[in-house]
Design a protein around this motif. Structure first.
Motif, PDB file in Angstrom:
ATOM      1  N   TYR A  16       1.025  -1.132   0.200  1.00  0.00           N
ATOM      2  CA  TYR A  16       0.067   0.048  -0.112  1.00  0.00           C
ATOM      3  C   TYR A  16       0.948   1.139   0.065  1.00  0.00           C
ATOM      4  O   TYR A  16       1.747   1.531   1.068  1.00  0.00           O
ATOM      5  N   GLN A  17       0.713   2.095  -0.949  1.00  0.00           N
ATOM      6  CA  GLN A  17       1.596   3.209  -1.107  1.00  0.00           C
ATOM      7  C   GLN A  17       0.957   4.494  -0.801  1.00  0.00           C
ATOM      8  O   GLN A  17       1.786   5.492  -0.870  1.00  0.00           O
ATOM      9  N   GLU A  18      -0.328   4.702  -0.789  1.00  0.00           N
ATOM     10  CA  GLU A  18      -0.940   5.948  -0.444  1.00  0.00           C
ATOM     11  C   GLU A  18      -0.577   6.678   0.744  1.00  0.00           C
ATOM     12  O   GLU A  18      -0.233   5.915   1.673  1.00  0.00           O
ATOM     13  N   ALA A  19      -0.611   7.855   0.897  1.00  0.00           N
ATOM     14  CA  ALA A  19      -0.304   8.581   2.265  1.00  0.00           C
ATOM     15  C   ALA A  19      -1.455   7.980   3.156  1.00  0.00           C
ATOM     16  O   ALA A  19      -2.611   8.269   2.890  1.00  0.00           O
ATOM     17  N   PRO A  20      -0.846   7.684   4.312  1.00  0.00           N
ATOM     18  CA  PRO A  20      -1.908   7.192   5.473  1.00  0.00           C
ATOM     19  C   PRO A  20      -2.728   8.385   5.908  1.00  0.00           C
ATOM     20  O   PRO A  20      -2.243   9.371   6.080  1.00  0.00           O
ATOM     21  N   MET A  21      -3.987   7.963   6.223  1.00  0.00           N
ATOM     22  CA  MET A  21      -4.935   8.861   6.873  1.00  0.00           C
ATOM     23  C   MET A  21      -5.034   8.964   8.322  1.00  0.00           C
ATOM     24  O   MET A  21      -4.816   7.832   8.817  1.00  0.00           O
ATOM     25  N   PRO A  22      -5.072  10.004   9.064  1.00  0.00           N
ATOM     26  CA  PRO A  22      -4.890   9.665  10.454  1.00  0.00           C
ATOM     27  C   PRO A  22      -6.159   8.977  11.163  1.00  0.00           C
ATOM     28  O   PRO A  22      -7.217   8.839  10.734  1.00  0.00           O
ATOM     29  N   LEU A  23      -5.507   8.310  12.240  1.00  0.00           N
ATOM     30  CA  LEU A  23      -6.757   7.303  12.776  1.00  0.00           C
ATOM     31  C   LEU A  23      -6.670   7.820  14.268  1.00  0.00           C
ATOM     32  O   LEU A  23      -5.490   7.795  15.030  1.00  0.00           O
ATOM     33  N   TYR A  24      -7.876   8.263  14.843  1.00  0.00           N
ATOM     34  CA  TYR A  24      -7.906   8.593  16.072  1.00  0.00           C
ATOM     35  C   TYR A  24      -9.001   7.808  16.928  1.00  0.00           C
ATOM     36  O   TYR A  24      -9.901   7.439  16.540  1.00  0.00           O
ATOM     37  N   ILE A  25      -8.306   7.155  17.890  1.00  0.00           N
ATOM     38  CA  ILE A  25      -9.227   6.359  18.952  1.00  0.00           C
ATOM     39  C   ILE A  25      -9.351   7.047  20.108  1.00  0.00           C
ATOM     40  O   ILE A  25      -8.158   7.345  20.590  1.00  0.00           O
ATOM     41  N   ARG A  26     -10.348   7.339  20.681  1.00  0.00           N
ATOM     42  CA  ARG A  26     -10.605   8.100  21.764  1.00  0.00           C
ATOM     43  C   ARG A  26     -10.444   7.293  23.103  1.00  0.00           C
ATOM     44  O   ARG A  26     -10.120   7.882  23.971  1.00  0.00           O
ATOM     45  N   ASP A  27     -10.566   5.883  23.059  1.00  0.00           N
ATOM     46  CA  ASP A  27     -10.430   5.030  24.040  1.00  0.00           C
ATOM     47  C   ASP A  27      -8.790   4.910  24.425  1.00  0.00           C
ATOM     48  O   ASP A  27      -8.335   4.194  23.300  1.00  0.00           O
ATOM     49  N   ASP A  28      -8.268   5.075  25.520  1.00  0.00           N
ATOM     50  CA  ASP A  28      -6.776   5.025  25.710  1.00  0.00           C
ATOM     51  C   ASP A  28      -6.445   3.504  25.542  1.00  0.00           C
ATOM     52  O   ASP A  28      -5.432   3.138  25.116  1.00  0.00           O
ATOM     53  N   THR A  30      -7.762   0.962  24.124  1.00  0.00           N
ATOM     54  CA  THR A  30      -7.941   0.528  22.640  1.00  0.00           C
ATOM     55  C   THR A  30      -6.583   1.180  21.798  1.00  0.00           C
ATOM     56  O   THR A  30      -6.101   0.181  21.218  1.00  0.00           O
ATOM     57  N   ALA A  31      -6.348   2.508  22.064  1.00  0.00           N
ATOM     58  CA  ALA A  31      -5.056   2.984  21.465  1.00  0.00           C
ATOM     59  C   ALA A  31      -3.847   2.047  21.792  1.00  0.00           C
ATOM     60  O   ALA A  31      -2.982   1.901  21.036  1.00  0.00           O
ATOM     61  N   GLU A  32      -3.794   1.943  23.116  1.00  0.00           N
ATOM     62  CA  GLU A  32      -2.728   0.941  23.676  1.00  0.00           C
ATOM     63  C   GLU A  32      -2.445  -0.344  23.113  1.00  0.00           C
ATOM     64  O   GLU A  32      -1.554  -0.864  22.568  1.00  0.00           O
ATOM     65  N   LEU A  33      -3.782  -0.851  22.926  1.00  0.00           N
ATOM     66  CA  LEU A  33      -3.543  -2.342  22.217  1.00  0.00           C
ATOM     67  C   LEU A  33      -3.353  -2.259  20.861  1.00  0.00           C
ATOM     68  O   LEU A  33      -2.403  -3.092  20.155  1.00  0.00           O
ATOM     69  N   VAL A  34      -3.872  -1.434  20.027  1.00  0.00           N
ATOM     70  CA  VAL A  34      -3.363  -1.071  18.672  1.00  0.00           C
ATOM     71  C   VAL A  34      -1.905  -0.778  18.672  1.00  0.00           C
ATOM     72  O   VAL A  34      -1.067  -1.357  17.908  1.00  0.00           O
ATOM     73  N   ALA A  35      -1.398   0.047  19.433  1.00  0.00           N
ATOM     74  CA  ALA A  35       0.087   0.277  19.476  1.00  0.00           C
ATOM     75  C   ALA A  35       0.852  -0.805  19.669  1.00  0.00           C
ATOM     76  O   ALA A  35       1.916  -1.161  19.041  1.00  0.00           O
ATOM     77  N   LYS A  36       0.337  -1.755  20.709  1.00  0.00           N
ATOM     78  CA  LYS A  36       0.918  -3.108  21.077  1.00  0.00           C
ATOM     79  C   LYS A  36       1.281  -4.048  19.967  1.00  0.00           C
ATOM     80  O   LYS A  36       2.184  -4.520  19.442  1.00  0.00           O
ATOM     81  N   ALA A  48      -2.204  -2.063  11.494  1.00  0.00           N
ATOM     82  CA  ALA A  48      -2.514  -3.057  12.785  1.00  0.00           C
ATOM     83  C   ALA A  48      -3.954  -3.066  12.941  1.00  0.00           C
ATOM     84  O   ALA A  48      -4.577  -4.271  12.984  1.00  0.00           O
ATOM     85  N   VAL A  49      -4.694  -2.147  12.802  1.00  0.00           N
ATOM     86  CA  VAL A  49      -6.236  -1.970  12.922  1.00  0.00           C
ATOM     87  C   VAL A  49      -6.664  -2.817  11.887  1.00  0.00           C
ATOM     88  O   VAL A  49      -7.619  -3.500  12.037  1.00  0.00           O
ATOM     89  N   ARG A  50      -6.210  -2.493  10.729  1.00  0.00           N
ATOM     90  CA  ARG A  50      -6.902  -3.367   9.406  1.00  0.00           C
ATOM     91  C   ARG A  50      -6.420  -4.836   9.831  1.00  0.00           C
ATOM     92  O   ARG A  50      -7.343  -5.551   9.516  1.00  0.00           O
ATOM     93  N   LEU A  51      -5.420  -5.192   9.974  1.00  0.00           N
ATOM     94  CA  LEU A  51      -4.998  -6.728  10.080  1.00  0.00           C
ATOM     95  C   LEU A  51      -6.070  -7.379  11.220  1.00  0.00           C
ATOM     96  O   LEU A  51      -6.642  -8.021  11.048  1.00  0.00           O
TER      97      LEU A  51
END
Length: 100
Positions: A16-28, A30-36, A48-51
């Motif tokens: 995938y070569q397009e510029a990534p779109m920002p992803l905003y997750i309000r729940d901390d 959930t954001a930590e799980l995605v980052a992990k 990671a979210v897509r997968l």
């Protein structure tokens, strides 16, 4: 190691070569799980979210329907054979000690 059915998704992510779109997750949490997950797999958070979402969709699609699970449970746990007794008010009164 990736499961075979997710290898094509993984490959698609890195192609995938397009510029990534920002992803905003309000729940901390959930954001930590995605980052992990992103860190463990060497992915961006978006990838990671897509997968993870694709894996959950696949898992849901492969799950057995409730009707099938109940059928299997009934086969493994059959009802006892009929006794021929009548389950009326007199029967239940006798069970509870009220019948004469």
């Amino acid at each position: 190691m990736l499961r075979a059915e997710y290898q094509d998704i993984y490959n698609e992510i890195f192609e995938y070569q397009e510029a990534p779109m920002p992803l905003y997750i309000r729940d901390d949490a959930t954001a930590e799980l995605v980052a992990k997950l992103a860190k463990e797999r060497g992915l961006t958070k978006q990838d990671a979210v897509r997968l993870a979402v694709q894996a959950e969709l696949d898992r849901t699609r492969e799950a057995k329907p409730l009707r099938e699970r109940l059928r299997e449970w009934r086969e493994a746990n059959p009802l006892p054979p009929p006794t021929g007794l009548k389950a009326d008010k007199a029967f239940f009164d006798e069970l509870s000690g009220e019948g004469e």
